[in-house]
Write a protein that holds these residues in place. Structure first.
Motif, mmCIF file in Angstrom:
data_model
loop_
_atom_site.group_PDB
_atom_site.id
_atom_site.type_symbol
_atom_site.label_atom_id
_atom_site.label_comp_id
_atom_site.label_asym_id
_atom_site.label_seq_id
_atom_site.Cartn_x
_atom_site.Cartn_y
_atom_site.Cartn_z
ATOM 1 N N THR A 14 0.671 -1.159 0.146
ATOM 2 C CA THR A 14 0.195 0.025 -0.058
ATOM 3 C C THR A 14 0.908 1.536 -0.066
ATOM 4 O O THR A 14 0.613 2.175 -0.506
ATOM 5 N N VAL A 19 -6.315 4.055 -9.142
ATOM 6 C CA VAL A 19 -6.818 2.682 -8.956
ATOM 7 C C VAL A 19 -6.095 1.674 -8.333
ATOM 8 O O VAL A 19 -6.540 0.887 -7.428
ATOM 9 N N ASP A 20 -4.825 1.669 -8.741
ATOM 10 C CA ASP A 20 -4.003 0.719 -8.283
ATOM 11 C C ASP A 20 -3.707 0.914 -6.542
ATOM 12 O O ASP A 20 -3.599 -0.051 -5.865
ATOM 13 N N THR A 69 -6.131 2.295 -4.666
ATOM 14 C CA THR A 69 -7.387 1.788 -4.042
ATOM 15 C C THR A 69 -7.498 0.165 -3.890
ATOM 16 O O THR A 69 -7.751 -0.365 -2.965
ATOM 17 N N ARG A 70 -7.095 -0.529 -5.024
ATOM 18 C CA ARG A 70 -6.956 -1.768 -4.908
ATOM 19 C C ARG A 70 -6.012 -2.602 -3.887
ATOM 20 O O ARG A 70 -6.313 -3.399 -3.293
ATOM 21 N N LEU A 86 -7.769 -2.114 -0.446
ATOM 22 C CA LEU A 86 -8.800 -2.951 -0.316
ATOM 23 C C LEU A 86 -8.253 -4.361 -0.014
ATOM 24 O O LEU A 86 -8.744 -5.091 0.861
ATOM 25 N N ALA A 87 -7.002 -4.798 -0.716
ATOM 26 C CA ALA A 87 -6.397 -6.159 -0.404
ATOM 27 C C ALA A 87 -5.823 -5.873 1.282
ATOM 28 O O ALA A 87 -5.937 -6.867 1.618
ATOM 29 N N LEU A 137 -0.124 -4.595 -10.041
ATOM 30 C CA LEU A 137 -1.315 -5.596 -9.867
ATOM 31 C C LEU A 137 -0.726 -6.998 -10.016
ATOM 32 O O LEU A 137 -1.437 -7.776 -9.468
ATOM 33 N N ASP A 185 -1.188 -9.898 -7.373
ATOM 34 C CA ASP A 185 -1.779 -11.089 -7.764
ATOM 35 C C ASP A 185 -0.861 -12.360 -7.407
ATOM 36 O O ASP A 185 -1.402 -13.268 -6.719
ATOM 37 N N ARG A 210 -0.907 -12.811 -3.681
ATOM 38 C CA ARG A 210 -1.825 -13.171 -3.084
ATOM 39 C C ARG A 210 -2.032 -14.780 -3.178
ATOM 40 O O ARG A 210 -2.337 -15.563 -2.683
#
Length: 408
Positions: free
Chosen positions: A150, A165-166, A168-169, A172-173, A363, A367, A370
């Motif tokens: 983050t 947007v990145d 924000t994602r 959220l993660a 991103l 991914d 994750r």
């Protein structure tokens, strides 16, 4: 098979779990549960009671003393004293001792079976708590990486290199990871409370756990039938059959009447002399030949035989199901360890290196990260399931372990 530290960290690797207390091992946890179990103390008392019953069964009947006076006038009075002893015939005492001996053996087998059961229950709770601790370690590590991601996303957005947007994602993660972290903390507290309850301790007083989760060794099937026959429940049921047989012998022996013999002396004042007394008493088995009790004992013997067959059938079915579950869980854990984890780790390393060289987006790194932690979580779950299945098999077979149930 010991797992890499990066995949399954031990309890000691978590700074939050550090404590000056001596770490709690599985062997110590089992010993505490066995030492402080009220149920086990009650069963030990049952063994002591059975020992007393066996001792009592071997004792002979006490002799009897009798005295009588005929006539109240001294000149014509007759005074008699006599000692009688009942002689048991038909092997009553031997049959009684054998039945009591089998009763003590049953109590001892029940004690050993209960010890194995408690050991299995404590083992399951210990590995559950250890798995919960490992999940918390992973959640902490993932939370730290999420915060770093983050921060990195925020800096790149500020520099105008990536879209907001990145960021924000990424946030959220991170929120999802924080939720997983809170859930892992609750699961660990519940698991530690369940473990401490086995010996009546408080979760807050439980020291840190010491151990490393690993996949148990493959369970051999060749000796499974022998272990079923040696399981505490089967041993207890077999001893119950032997006790019922001994009780049949006891009832048969009671069909033979005992003889009571007596010796004494009688003083007849009227004739002024002492007269010896010799007496024999024999019951006449005309109506009561103990036939009803014998019939009941024979039926109880048949009942015990059927119960033995049912116990063996039930344990055999349960053992084969537990064995299949243990083998399946072990294969799944090894498959994740040998195939999924290396691929996920390789993809994460490639995404990280490619992002540093500008070949992948942020991103892509998220991914890959994750996917890696999901693979680690799946592996941890599979290892815990394999341990649980192996312990369950050991519980059915009555094999108390201070380590995961492994047979080779």
């Amino acid at each position: 098979m010991t797992q890499p530290h990066s995949v399954l960290p031990t309890v000691a690797s978590n700074p939050a779990a550090a404590s000056p207390s001596v770490p709690l091992t599985l062997a110590r946890a089992v010993a505490l549960a066995l030492e402080r179990s009220p149920e086990l103390a009650a069963t030990r008392a049952e063994v002591a009671a059975a020992q007393g019953a066996e001792e009592q069964a071997g004792l002979m009947p006490n002799p009897e003393f009798a005295a009588s006076i005929e006539d109240t006038q001294r000149r014509t009075r007759t005074t008699a004293v006599q000692v009688s002893q009942r002689l048991e015939l038909g092997g009553k005492r031997q049959a009684r001792v054998m039945a009591a001996h089998q009763g003590r053996a049953i109590a001892q087998a029940r004690l050993e079976g209960l010890q194995a059961k408690i050991g299995a229950e404590v083992s399951a709770s210990f590995w559950e708590a250890l798995a919960a601790q490992a999940r918390l370690d992973q959640a902490n590590a993932l939370s730290q990486l999420a915060r770093q991601a983050t921060d990195a996303a925020a800096k790149r957005v500020a520099a105008g290199k990536v879209s907001p947007v990145d960021e924000t994602r990424a946030r959220l993660a991170a929120s999802g990871v924080d939720l997983e972290l809170a859930q892992a903390q609750v699961e660990l507290q519940v698991a530690r409370t369940r473990l401490a309850a086995h010996w009546g301790a408080m979760e807050a007083l439980l020291p840190p756990l010491e151990g490393v989760l690993h996949v148990p060794e493959e369970v051999a099937t060749a000796s499974l039938e022998e272990r079923i026959e040696a399981a505490p429940e089967v041993v207890e049921a077999r001893l119950e059959v032997a006790r019922r047989q001994a009780l049949v012998d006891v009832e048969r022996s009671r069909a033979m009447p005992d003889i009571t013999v007596g010796l004494g002396v009688q003083r007849n004042n009227e004739i002024g002399r002492n007269q010896p007394l010799i007496g024999v008493s024999i019951p006449l088995p005309m109506f009561d030949r103990n036939q009803g009790n014998l019939q009941e004992a024979l039926a109880r013997e048949d009942q015990a035989r059927y119960a033995l067959q049912a116990t063996v059938s039930r344990l055999r079915a349960g053992a084969h199901v537990a064995l299949a579950q243990a083998q399946s869980a072990r294969k799944q854990a090894l498959m994740i360890e040998r195939e999924l984890l290396p691929k996920a780790q390789s993809a994460y390393d490639a995404a990280t290196n490619g992002f540093a060289l500008g070949k992948f987006t942020f991103l892509d790194v998220l991914d890959a990260q994750r996917s890696l932690f999901q693979a680690r979580a799946q592996h941890l779950k599979a290892v815990a399931e394999s341990q649980r299945a192996a312990i369950d098999l050991g519980r059915i077979l009555g094999m108390a372990r201070t380590a995961p149930v492994t047979t080779q």
